[in-house]
Motif scaffolding. Structure first.
Motif, PDB file in Angstrom:
ATOM      1  N   CYS A   1       0.849  -1.184   0.000  1.00 51.68           N
ATOM      2  CA  CYS A   1       0.000   0.000   0.000  1.00 51.68           C
ATOM      3  C   CYS A   1       0.887   1.237   0.000  1.00 51.68           C
ATOM      4  N   THR A   2       0.561   2.193  -0.875  1.00 50.10           N
ATOM      5  CA  THR A   2       1.298   3.457  -0.904  1.00 50.10           C
ATOM      6  C   THR A   2       0.315   4.618  -0.864  1.00 50.10           C
ATOM      7  N   GLY A   3       0.747   5.717  -0.265  1.00 50.35           N
ATOM      8  CA  GLY A   3      -0.060   6.929  -0.213  1.00 50.35           C
ATOM      9  C   GLY A   3       0.816   8.137  -0.454  1.00 50.35           C
ATOM     10  N   SER A   4       0.259   9.165  -1.084  1.00 50.12           N
ATOM     11  CA  SER A   4       1.055  10.303  -1.536  1.00 50.12           C
ATOM     12  C   SER A   4       0.332  11.620  -1.281  1.00 50.12           C
ATOM     13  N   ARG A   5       1.090  12.703  -1.426  1.00 46.38           N
ATOM     14  CA  ARG A   5       0.496  14.033  -1.360  1.00 46.38           C
ATOM     15  C   ARG A   5      -0.341  14.334  -2.608  1.00 46.38           C
ATOM     16  N   ASP A   6      -0.348  13.427  -3.580  1.00 53.50           N
ATOM     17  CA  ASP A   6      -1.171  13.620  -4.770  1.00 53.50           C
ATOM     18  C   ASP A   6      -2.621  13.181  -4.546  1.00 53.50           C
ATOM     19  N   ASN A   7      -2.964  12.831  -3.293  1.00 54.75           N
ATOM     20  CA  ASN A   7      -4.319  12.416  -2.881  1.00 54.75           C
ATOM     21  C   ASN A   7      -4.655  10.969  -3.234  1.00 54.75           C
ATOM     22  N   TRP A   8      -3.731  10.255  -3.844  1.00 52.78           N
ATOM     23  CA  TRP A   8      -4.003   8.874  -4.241  1.00 52.78           C
ATOM     24  C   TRP A   8      -3.519   7.878  -3.193  1.00 52.78           C
TER      25      TRP A   8
ATOM     26  N   ARG B   1      -8.117  16.462  -1.242  1.00 56.20           N
ATOM     27  CA  ARG B   1      -7.415  17.001  -0.075  1.00 56.20           C
ATOM     28  C   ARG B   1      -6.838  15.933   0.855  1.00 56.20           C
ATOM     29  N   ASN B   2      -6.841  14.672   0.406  1.00 62.29           N
ATOM     30  CA  ASN B   2      -6.263  13.598   1.216  1.00 62.29           C
ATOM     31  C   ASN B   2      -4.764  13.520   0.959  1.00 62.29           C
ATOM     32  N   LEU B   3      -4.036  14.486   1.494  1.00 61.37           N
ATOM     33  CA  LEU B   3      -2.580  14.516   1.364  1.00 61.37           C
ATOM     34  C   LEU B   3      -1.998  13.562   2.402  1.00 61.37           C
ATOM     35  N   VAL B   4      -1.667  12.375   1.951  1.00 61.03           N
ATOM     36  CA  VAL B   4      -1.314  11.277   2.854  1.00 61.03           C
ATOM     37  C   VAL B   4       0.010  11.556   3.560  1.00 61.03           C
ATOM     38  N   THR B   5       0.025  11.353   4.881  1.00 62.81           N
ATOM     39  CA  THR B   5       1.252  11.516   5.661  1.00 62.81           C
ATOM     40  C   THR B   5       1.835  10.182   6.112  1.00 62.81           C
ATOM     41  N   HIS B   6       0.969   9.165   6.320  1.00 62.86           N
ATOM     42  CA  HIS B   6       1.472   7.860   6.773  1.00 62.86           C
ATOM     43  C   HIS B   6       0.384   6.813   6.579  1.00 62.86           C
ATOM     44  N   VAL B   7       0.800   5.576   6.351  1.00 68.27           N
ATOM     45  CA  VAL B   7      -0.137   4.458   6.312  1.00 68.27           C
ATOM     46  C   VAL B   7       0.447   3.293   7.099  1.00 68.27           C
ATOM     47  N   CYS B   8      -0.426   2.475   7.684  1.00 67.26           N
ATOM     48  CA  CYS B   8       0.027   1.240   8.320  1.00 67.26           C
ATOM     49  C   CYS B   8      -1.071   0.183   8.200  1.00 67.26           C
ATOM     50  N   TRP B   9      -0.638  -1.047   8.025  1.00 66.58           N
ATOM     51  CA  TRP B   9      -1.561  -2.168   7.883  1.00 66.58           C
ATOM     52  C   TRP B   9      -1.915  -2.678   9.269  1.00 66.58           C
ATOM     53  N   VAL B  10      -3.199  -2.959   9.500  1.00 62.98           N
ATOM     54  CA  VAL B  10      -3.630  -3.520  10.777  1.00 62.98           C
ATOM     55  C   VAL B  10      -3.216  -4.987  10.809  1.00 62.98           C
ATOM     56  N   PRO B  11      -2.431  -5.411  11.816  1.00 64.02           N
ATOM     57  CA  PRO B  11      -1.941  -6.791  11.858  1.00 64.02           C
ATOM     58  C   PRO B  11      -3.076  -7.808  11.778  1.00 64.02           C
ATOM     59  N   GLY B  12      -2.858  -8.836  10.955  1.00 62.58           N
ATOM     60  CA  GLY B  12      -3.806  -9.925  10.862  1.00 62.58           C
ATOM     61  C   GLY B  12      -5.152  -9.572  10.268  1.00 62.58           C
TER      62      GLY B  12
ATOM     63  N   SER C   1      -7.436  -4.510   6.810  1.00 62.67           N
ATOM     64  CA  SER C   1      -7.616  -3.065   6.978  1.00 62.67           C
ATOM     65  C   SER C   1      -6.301  -2.313   6.952  1.00 62.67           C
ATOM     66  N   VAL C   2      -6.356  -1.114   6.392  1.00 61.33           N
ATOM     67  CA  VAL C   2      -5.222  -0.197   6.349  1.00 61.33           C
ATOM     68  C   VAL C   2      -5.654   1.113   6.992  1.00 61.33           C
ATOM     69  N   VAL C   3      -4.806   1.668   7.850  1.00 58.85           N
ATOM     70  CA  VAL C   3      -5.083   2.946   8.505  1.00 58.85           C
ATOM     71  C   VAL C   3      -4.190   4.008   7.882  1.00 58.85           C
ATOM     72  N   GLN C   4      -4.741   5.205   7.729  1.00 60.01           N
ATOM     73  CA  GLN C   4      -4.023   6.260   7.007  1.00 60.01           C
ATOM     74  C   GLN C   4      -4.274   7.623   7.648  1.00 60.01           C
ATOM     75  N   THR C   5      -3.195   8.414   7.807  1.00 62.65           N
ATOM     76  CA  THR C   5      -3.315   9.786   8.296  1.00 62.65           C
ATOM     77  C   THR C   5      -3.083  10.763   7.158  1.00 62.65           C
ATOM     78  N   SER C   6      -3.530  12.016   7.368  1.00 62.74           N
ATOM     79  CA  SER C   6      -3.534  12.965   6.262  1.00 62.74           C
ATOM     80  C   SER C   6      -3.343  14.391   6.752  1.00 62.74           C
ATOM     81  N   GLU C   7      -2.904  15.242   5.819  1.00 60.98           N
ATOM     82  CA  GLU C   7      -2.798  16.664   6.121  1.00 60.98           C
ATOM     83  C   GLU C   7      -4.162  17.332   6.250  1.00 60.98           C
TER      84      GLU C   7
END
Length: 358
Positions: free
Chosen positions: A139-146, A165-176, A179-185
């Motif tokens: 999984c990848t996230g970018s400031r390009d909103n994708w 406006r979803n300028l991604v700052t970080h992503v992490c996969w929920v163990p097991g 689901s993926v969790v993502q933070t944004s500007e």
């Protein structure tokens, strides 16, 4: 590989000899100075194995370093702008690095010094990088909103989703889980279902940009961190993922942006802990459930501390803008937290100190 390690070992030994195994006057004389891993600021550090870490920064290199022995093992060159994130797949020699050059590269420590896979498609800096628990998806996230989902074996983008406006700052996969969790500007935290590649939950927007997130090993909790200044914002927040949007506690005490937040491995018979690092140059250890600050370590002159990587309940690695990587040890002891230099002046029920810098 053997010749390369031998070369780095000799360089490290020469460097330590020239330094007399001591740090400069800015730091505590008991801190061991090893050969620097990077030239310039460091943006990210993560663990590859119990003794190896992987880091990246402004020098565009992805470096594998034996932090126990104090020697560089490998320096991968492939990005043409600074490295923003590194992640490793547990139990393997796979390394993934994201960069301001808009790409993600995949490396294998056992397969030479060239990238074995390249993931291209983002239009701006890639800040988010996470591997699925089964090691098949990236999984990848970018400031390009994708937000993008890739097949690792083929490097093909299988799913893409753009949110304004979803300028991604970080992503992490929920163990097991899927689901993926993502933070944004945009100050929002989103939970994605990797099967449908859709947002399943959106947490209430915070007052400040969300800079980082981490998920507990059991997948029940998430911690996120906020930017800020003058003590406003600057907090980390514990959330219950079983009750989306349910805020448990907040960790307040940093004076500038809290850049990184991580769950620490629980010590035997001990309490659950969270670690945070900040642009104010300090690392704090918190009781996960009560939000009591157990220890503070101030790294004077180190600049913003933007990445943490716990190895176990005692050893923690910290990346800084001005003074490289720091090997920090946490343990029970006196009630005075120690900083490199004259000390942090913090207090708590834990001893925390820098033992090496590289």
């Amino acid at each position: 590989m053997g010749k390369l390690q031998s070369k780095f070992r000799k360089r490290s030994e020469l460097y330590r000899a020239s330094q007399g195994e001591k740090a400069d006057n800015t730091f505590d004389s008991q801190v061991v100075q090893y050969e620097p891993a990077h030239q310039g600021s460091i943006n990210t550090v993560t663990c590859l194995s119990p003794e190896l870490c992987v880091s990246g920064g402004s020098d565009q290199a992805v470096v594998v370093y034996d932090w126990e022995q104090g020697r560089m093992c490998q320096s991968f060159q492939g990005h043409n702008r600074e490295v923003t994130k590194t992640v490793c797949y547990p139990g393997s020699t796979w390394i993934f690095s994201a960069s301001r050059d808009k790409t993600v590269l995949m490396w294998d420590l056992n397969q030479g010094d060239e990238p074995i896979q390249e993931f291209c498609g983002h239009e701006l800096v890639v800040n988010g990088l996470a591997i699925s628990p089964d090691g098949r998806k990236l999984c990848t996230g970018s400031r390009d909103n994708w937000m993008c989902l890739w097949d690792i074996e083929s490097a093909k983008c299988e799913q893409r989703h753009n949110i304004s406006r979803n300028l991604v700052t970080h992503v992490c996969w929920v163990p097991g889980s899927s689901s993926v969790v993502q933070t944004s500007e945009d100050k929002t935290i989103r939970v994605w279902d990797s099967r449908a590649w859709q947002v399943t939950n959106t947490f209430p927007a915070k007052q400040y940009i969300q800079t980082h997130c981490d998920v507990s090993p059991n997948g029940n909790y998430m911690v996120s961190s906020s930017n800020g200044f003058g003590g406003q914002g600057c907090e980390a927040t514990l959330w219950d993922l079983r009750q989306p949007g349910c805020k448990v506690v907040e960790y307040r005490g940093h004076l500038q942006t809290t850049a990184c937040c991580m769950f620490l491995p629980e010590p035997p018979g001990g309490t659950a802990r969270v670690a945070t690092s900040s642009h104010d140059g300090s690392v704090k250890i918190w009781d996960q459930n009560t939000a009591v600050c157990l220890a503070t370590l101030s790294l004077y002159g180190a600049g913003p501390l933007v990445s943490l990587s716990p190895n176990d309940s005692i050893n923690l690695l910290c990346a800084s803008f001005n003074s490289g990587l720091h090997h920090i040890q946490v343990g029970q002891g006196s009630h005075q937290a120690q900083g490199s230099g004259a000390g942090s002046g913090g207090s708590g029920s834990l001893d925390i100190k820098v033992v090496a810098r590289f």
